[in-house]
Design a protein around this motif. Structure first.
Motif, PDB file in Angstrom:
ATOM      1  N   ASP A 206       0.831  -1.211   0.000  1.00  0.00           N
ATOM      2  CA  ASP A 206       0.000   0.000   0.000  1.00  0.00           C
ATOM      3  C   ASP A 206       0.864   1.259   0.000  1.00  0.00           C
ATOM      4  N   LYS A 207       1.910   1.272   0.812  1.00  0.00           N
ATOM      5  CA  LYS A 207       2.818   2.417   0.863  1.00  0.00           C
ATOM      6  C   LYS A 207       3.535   2.584  -0.474  1.00  0.00           C
ATOM      7  N   PHE A 208       3.956   1.474  -1.054  1.00  0.00           N
ATOM      8  CA  PHE A 208       4.618   1.488  -2.361  1.00  0.00           C
ATOM      9  C   PHE A 208       3.701   2.119  -3.410  1.00  0.00           C
ATOM     10  N   ASN A 209       2.422   1.751  -3.393  1.00  0.00           N
ATOM     11  CA  ASN A 209       1.459   2.327  -4.335  1.00  0.00           C
ATOM     12  C   ASN A 209       1.263   3.824  -4.089  1.00  0.00           C
ATOM     13  N   GLN A 210       1.244   4.231  -2.832  1.00  0.00           N
ATOM     14  CA  GLN A 210       1.135   5.661  -2.514  1.00  0.00           C
ATOM     15  C   GLN A 210       2.352   6.417  -3.059  1.00  0.00           C
ATOM     16  N   ASP A 211       3.536   5.839  -2.870  1.00  0.00           N
ATOM     17  CA  ASP A 211       4.773   6.490  -3.317  1.00  0.00           C
ATOM     18  C   ASP A 211       4.875   6.516  -4.849  1.00  0.00           C
TER      19      ASP A 211
ATOM     20  N   SER B 191       8.627   0.504  -9.689  1.00  0.00           N
ATOM     21  CA  SER B 191       7.312   1.147  -9.681  1.00  0.00           C
ATOM     22  C   SER B 191       6.244   0.061  -9.642  1.00  0.00           C
ATOM     23  N   PRO B 192       5.135   0.318  -8.929  1.00  0.00           N
ATOM     24  CA  PRO B 192       4.049  -0.664  -8.908  1.00  0.00           C
ATOM     25  C   PRO B 192       3.345  -0.708 -10.262  1.00  0.00           C
ATOM     26  N   VAL B 193       2.913  -1.906 -10.651  1.00  0.00           N
ATOM     27  CA  VAL B 193       2.184  -2.105 -11.905  1.00  0.00           C
ATOM     28  C   VAL B 193       0.737  -2.469 -11.609  1.00  0.00           C
ATOM     29  N   GLU B 194       0.547  -3.450 -10.725  1.00  0.00           N
ATOM     30  CA  GLU B 194      -0.800  -3.986 -10.519  1.00  0.00           C
ATOM     31  C   GLU B 194      -0.895  -4.704  -9.180  1.00  0.00           C
ATOM     32  N   THR B 195      -2.005  -4.481  -8.493  1.00  0.00           N
ATOM     33  CA  THR B 195      -2.316  -5.238  -7.282  1.00  0.00           C
ATOM     34  C   THR B 195      -2.969  -6.544  -7.721  1.00  0.00           C
ATOM     35  N   LEU B 196      -2.529  -7.658  -7.148  1.00  0.00           N
ATOM     36  CA  LEU B 196      -3.130  -8.943  -7.509  1.00  0.00           C
ATOM     37  C   LEU B 196      -4.590  -8.965  -7.076  1.00  0.00           C
ATOM     38  N   LYS B 197      -5.420  -9.590  -7.913  1.00  0.00           N
ATOM     39  CA  LYS B 197      -6.843  -9.723  -7.623  1.00  0.00           C
ATOM     40  C   LYS B 197      -7.025 -10.458  -6.292  1.00  0.00           C
ATOM     41  N   LYS B 198      -6.178 -11.463  -6.102  1.00  0.00           N
ATOM     42  CA  LYS B 198      -6.203 -12.266  -4.885  1.00  0.00           C
ATOM     43  C   LYS B 198      -4.752 -12.555  -4.515  1.00  0.00           C
TER      44      LYS B 198
END
Length: 136
Positions: free
Chosen positions: A16-21, A85-92
């Motif tokens: 979550d922090k990585f996605n915020q950054d 850099s983040p690409v995608e959060t896994l669905k599960k």
């Protein structure tokens, strides 16, 4: 393209922090094998983000956006970082327990070298984890 897995304890640096950054340099690696893996990372390589200790699960996909350079958190020239850099959060999320039970993942580094914080993966292993994340 190469495939990788990096580990982070969520209380230190979470998905979550990585996605915020939106982007970070991957620092704090003080293991020579993990460092050598980071030196082998190329821009555009895909990286699975794994929450270690708490959760013990793959939570997302990142990509390498800058190849290795001197770790800015130390003057010791032995240590390097890469930018991710983040690409995608896994669905599960895909748990360590699921990975250990899957015969197609029996030789994955996450199981064979559990303490290593940056590890290479075969494309088949990467793809299998994504399959598990998308199963209903």
């Amino acid at each position: 393209m190469n495939y990788w897995l990096v580990k982070s304890e969520p209380f230190k640096y979470s998905w979550d922090k990585f996605n915020q950054d939106g982007r970070t340099f991957w620092d704090g690696v003080r293991n020579y094998q993990a460092r050598n893996n980071m030196k082998a990372m190329k821009e555009g390589d895909l990286v699975l983000f794994y929450h270690s200790n708490e959760g013990k699960e793959v939570v997302g996909i990142a990509k390498v956006v800058k190849e290795f350079y001197q770790d800015p958190t130390t003057d010791d020239t032995n240590w390097v970082v890469v930018d991710l850099s983040p690409v995608e959060t896994l669905k599960k999320t895909v748990t360590l327990e699921q990975i250990k039970k899957d015969p197609r993942l029996e030789n994955i580094g996450l199981v064979k070298q559990g303490r290593l914080s940056v590890m290479g993966m075969k494309q088949e292993e990467f793809d299998r984890i994504l399959e598990l994340a998308n199963e209903e």
